[in-house]
Design a protein around this motif. Structure first.
Motif, PDB file in Angstrom:
ATOM      1  N   ALA A  53       0.652  -1.159   0.090  1.00  0.00           N
ATOM      2  CA  ALA A  53      -0.098  -0.156   0.019  1.00  0.00           C
ATOM      3  C   ALA A  53       0.877   1.333   0.030  1.00  0.00           C
ATOM      4  O   ALA A  53       0.565   2.112   1.036  1.00  0.00           O
ATOM      5  CB  ALA A  53      -0.890  -0.014   1.245  1.00  0.00           C
ATOM      6  N   SER A  54       1.619   1.335  -0.847  1.00  0.00           N
ATOM      7  CA  SER A  54       2.800   2.351  -0.885  1.00  0.00           C
ATOM      8  C   SER A  54       1.879   3.792  -1.484  1.00  0.00           C
ATOM      9  O   SER A  54       1.366   3.764  -2.644  1.00  0.00           O
ATOM     10  CB  SER A  54       3.792   2.285  -1.818  1.00  0.00           C
ATOM     11  OG  SER A  54       4.674   1.207  -1.501  1.00  0.00           O
ATOM     12  N   PRO A  55       1.857   4.857  -0.737  1.00  0.00           N
ATOM     13  CA  PRO A  55       0.948   6.036  -1.261  1.00  0.00           C
ATOM     14  C   PRO A  55       1.695   6.613  -2.478  1.00  0.00           C
ATOM     15  O   PRO A  55       2.854   6.460  -2.378  1.00  0.00           O
ATOM     16  CB  PRO A  55       0.747   6.813   0.055  1.00  0.00           C
ATOM     17  CG  PRO A  55       2.138   6.600   0.844  1.00  0.00           C
ATOM     18  CD  PRO A  55       2.431   4.950   0.568  1.00  0.00           C
ATOM     19  N   ALA A  56       0.896   7.455  -3.050  1.00  0.00           N
ATOM     20  CA  ALA A  56       1.611   8.261  -3.887  1.00  0.00           C
ATOM     21  C   ALA A  56       2.234   9.618  -3.333  1.00  0.00           C
ATOM     22  O   ALA A  56       2.030   9.739  -2.255  1.00  0.00           O
ATOM     23  CB  ALA A  56       0.349   8.862  -5.106  1.00  0.00           C
ATOM     24  N   PRO A  57       3.089  10.060  -3.943  1.00  0.00           N
ATOM     25  CA  PRO A  57       3.748  11.343  -3.175  1.00  0.00           C
ATOM     26  C   PRO A  57       2.632  12.300  -2.574  1.00  0.00           C
ATOM     27  O   PRO A  57       1.596  12.699  -3.437  1.00  0.00           O
ATOM     28  CB  PRO A  57       4.571  12.013  -4.315  1.00  0.00           C
ATOM     29  CG  PRO A  57       5.048  10.840  -5.145  1.00  0.00           C
ATOM     30  CD  PRO A  57       3.509  10.044  -5.199  1.00  0.00           C
ATOM     31  N   ALA A  58       2.777  12.579  -1.532  1.00  0.00           N
ATOM     32  CA  ALA A  58       1.840  13.847  -1.040  1.00  0.00           C
ATOM     33  C   ALA A  58       0.469  13.349  -0.865  1.00  0.00           C
ATOM     34  O   ALA A  58      -0.333  14.135  -0.998  1.00  0.00           O
ATOM     35  CB  ALA A  58       2.080  15.162  -1.481  1.00  0.00           C
ATOM     36  N   TRP A  99      -7.128  13.186  12.605  1.00  0.00           N
ATOM     37  CA  TRP A  99      -6.205  12.190  11.743  1.00  0.00           C
ATOM     38  C   TRP A  99      -5.292  12.905  10.845  1.00  0.00           C
ATOM     39  O   TRP A  99      -4.672  12.393  10.192  1.00  0.00           O
ATOM     40  CB  TRP A  99      -7.376  11.349  10.867  1.00  0.00           C
ATOM     41  CG  TRP A  99      -7.998  10.376  11.582  1.00  0.00           C
ATOM     42  CD1 TRP A  99      -9.399  10.312  12.125  1.00  0.00           C
ATOM     43  CD2 TRP A  99      -7.514   8.978  11.936  1.00  0.00           C
ATOM     44  NE1 TRP A  99      -9.616   9.450  12.819  1.00  0.00           N
ATOM     45  CE2 TRP A  99      -8.579   8.265  12.607  1.00  0.00           C
ATOM     46  CE3 TRP A  99      -6.278   8.364  11.786  1.00  0.00           C
ATOM     47  CZ2 TRP A  99      -8.621   7.096  13.192  1.00  0.00           C
ATOM     48  CZ3 TRP A  99      -6.401   7.038  12.148  1.00  0.00           C
ATOM     49  CH2 TRP A  99      -7.286   6.391  12.838  1.00  0.00           C
ATOM     50  N   GLU A 100      -5.445  14.159  10.962  1.00  0.00           N
ATOM     51  CA  GLU A 100      -4.487  15.030  10.177  1.00  0.00           C
ATOM     52  C   GLU A 100      -3.310  14.722   9.873  1.00  0.00           C
ATOM     53  O   GLU A 100      -2.215  14.820   8.837  1.00  0.00           O
ATOM     54  CB  GLU A 100      -4.546  16.646  10.528  1.00  0.00           C
ATOM     55  CG  GLU A 100      -3.705  17.483   9.708  1.00  0.00           C
ATOM     56  CD  GLU A 100      -3.805  18.831   9.942  1.00  0.00           C
ATOM     57  OE1 GLU A 100      -3.472  19.807   9.249  1.00  0.00           O
ATOM     58  OE2 GLU A 100      -4.264  19.092  11.192  1.00  0.00           O
ATOM     59  N   HIS A 101      -2.290  14.196  10.912  1.00  0.00           N
ATOM     60  CA  HIS A 101      -1.168  13.847  10.828  1.00  0.00           C
ATOM     61  C   HIS A 101      -0.817  12.132  10.502  1.00  0.00           C
ATOM     62  O   HIS A 101       0.340  12.000  10.515  1.00  0.00           O
ATOM     63  CB  HIS A 101      -0.422  13.965  11.970  1.00  0.00           C
ATOM     64  CG  HIS A 101      -0.406  15.547  12.447  1.00  0.00           C
ATOM     65  ND1 HIS A 101      -1.212  15.969  13.355  1.00  0.00           N
ATOM     66  CD2 HIS A 101       0.220  16.466  12.237  1.00  0.00           C
ATOM     67  CE1 HIS A 101      -1.299  17.261  13.509  1.00  0.00           C
ATOM     68  NE2 HIS A 101      -0.147  17.534  12.651  1.00  0.00           N
ATOM     69  N   THR A 102      -1.715  11.496   9.892  1.00  0.00           N
ATOM     70  CA  THR A 102      -1.499  10.379   9.632  1.00  0.00           C
ATOM     71  C   THR A 102      -2.178  10.040   8.088  1.00  0.00           C
ATOM     72  O   THR A 102      -3.088  10.741   7.645  1.00  0.00           O
ATOM     73  CB  THR A 102      -2.537   9.379  10.536  1.00  0.00           C
ATOM     74  OG1 THR A 102      -3.956   9.698  10.501  1.00  0.00           O
ATOM     75  CG2 THR A 102      -2.209   9.418  12.075  1.00  0.00           C
ATOM     76  N   ARG A 113      -0.990   5.161   9.683  1.00  0.00           N
ATOM     77  CA  ARG A 113       0.526   5.292   9.966  1.00  0.00           C
ATOM     78  C   ARG A 113       0.671   6.916   9.900  1.00  0.00           C
ATOM     79  O   ARG A 113       0.112   7.617   9.250  1.00  0.00           O
ATOM     80  CB  ARG A 113       1.444   4.795   9.161  1.00  0.00           C
ATOM     81  CG  ARG A 113       1.658   5.174   7.818  1.00  0.00           C
ATOM     82  CD  ARG A 113       2.505   4.489   6.837  1.00  0.00           C
ATOM     83  NE  ARG A 113       2.471   4.981   5.511  1.00  0.00           N
ATOM     84  CZ  ARG A 113       2.999   6.197   5.244  1.00  0.00           C
ATOM     85  NH1 ARG A 113       3.268   7.089   5.953  1.00  0.00           N
ATOM     86  NH2 ARG A 113       2.634   6.474   3.732  1.00  0.00           N
ATOM     87  N   LEU A 114       1.732   7.264  10.967  1.00  0.00           N
ATOM     88  CA  LEU A 114       2.252   8.577  10.939  1.00  0.00           C
ATOM     89  C   LEU A 114       2.959   8.837   9.564  1.00  0.00           C
ATOM     90  O   LEU A 114       3.834   8.261   9.022  1.00  0.00           O
ATOM     91  CB  LEU A 114       2.973   8.914  12.219  1.00  0.00           C
ATOM     92  CG  LEU A 114       2.218   8.751  13.515  1.00  0.00           C
ATOM     93  CD1 LEU A 114       3.118   9.114  14.595  1.00  0.00           C
ATOM     94  CD2 LEU A 114       1.217   9.994  13.538  1.00  0.00           C
ATOM     95  N   TYR A 115       2.848  10.046   9.216  1.00  0.00           N
ATOM     96  CA  TYR A 115       3.873  10.603   8.177  1.00  0.00           C
ATOM     97  C   TYR A 115       5.221  10.727   8.608  1.00  0.00           C
ATOM     98  O   TYR A 115       5.467  10.919   9.670  1.00  0.00           O
ATOM     99  CB  TYR A 115       3.297  11.957   7.763  1.00  0.00           C
ATOM    100  CG  TYR A 115       1.991  12.062   6.970  1.00  0.00           C
ATOM    101  CD1 TYR A 115       1.790  11.340   5.789  1.00  0.00           C
ATOM    102  CD2 TYR A 115       0.945  12.706   7.607  1.00  0.00           C
ATOM    103  CE1 TYR A 115       0.447  11.484   5.138  1.00  0.00           C
ATOM    104  CE2 TYR A 115      -0.361  12.859   6.916  1.00  0.00           C
ATOM    105  CZ  TYR A 115      -0.371  12.270   5.700  1.00  0.00           C
ATOM    106  OH  TYR A 115      -1.733  12.235   5.174  1.00  0.00           O
TER     107      TYR A 115
END
Length: 137
Positions: A7-12, A84-87, A116-118
């Protein structure tokens, strides 16, 4: 919770989906047409990601658009976003019963939110995006 390895996120990105979730979204889209998600804040379905036919869940002025998963908009309430802003949210699909109002309920699968946390660089990229759009489109 930990990030599933697939589950790799796209950048940003504030939200992403596992391949299992993407496959279930495609299956539901084929059956119901365009879709939307809203992260439930409790009540009847706990805090499950809820999948609806596009427009069947009425968004309010205090809902925020986190992004898209598999071409499907993903929203949550402003009050939840503050928490949830920081996750980074990772939407997965696992065996089980979905939310009673969510389209996946009869499939034997349910959407599940992992988080997960950024990391520092990722958080800087998220902050550069500015605040998410609020209210209905």
């Amino acid at each position: 919770m930990t990030t599933p390895p697939d589950a790799s996120p796209a950048p940003a990105a504030r939200v992403s989906a596992t391949p299992a979730a993407e496959a279930l979204i495609e299956r539901l889209r084929a059956q119901h047409g365009p879709l939307m998600f809203h992260q439930s804040g409790g009540c009847c379905d706990g805090s499950a990601p809820m999948c609806f036919a596009l427009g069947e869940f009425l968004l309010g002025d205090s809902d925020v658009l986190l992004g898209e998963i598999a071409g499907t908009p993903f929203h949550m309430s402003e009050s939840q976003f503050a928490y949830w802003e920081h996750t980074h949210l990772i939407i997965d699909a696992v065996p089980g019963n979905g939310g009673m109002f969510s389209l996946e309920r009869p499939t034997g699968l349910r959407f599940l939110t992992r988080s997960r946390l950024y990391g520092d660089a990722e958080w800087a990229a998220i902050k550069a995006l500015g605040p998410p759009r609020r209210g209905p489109a």
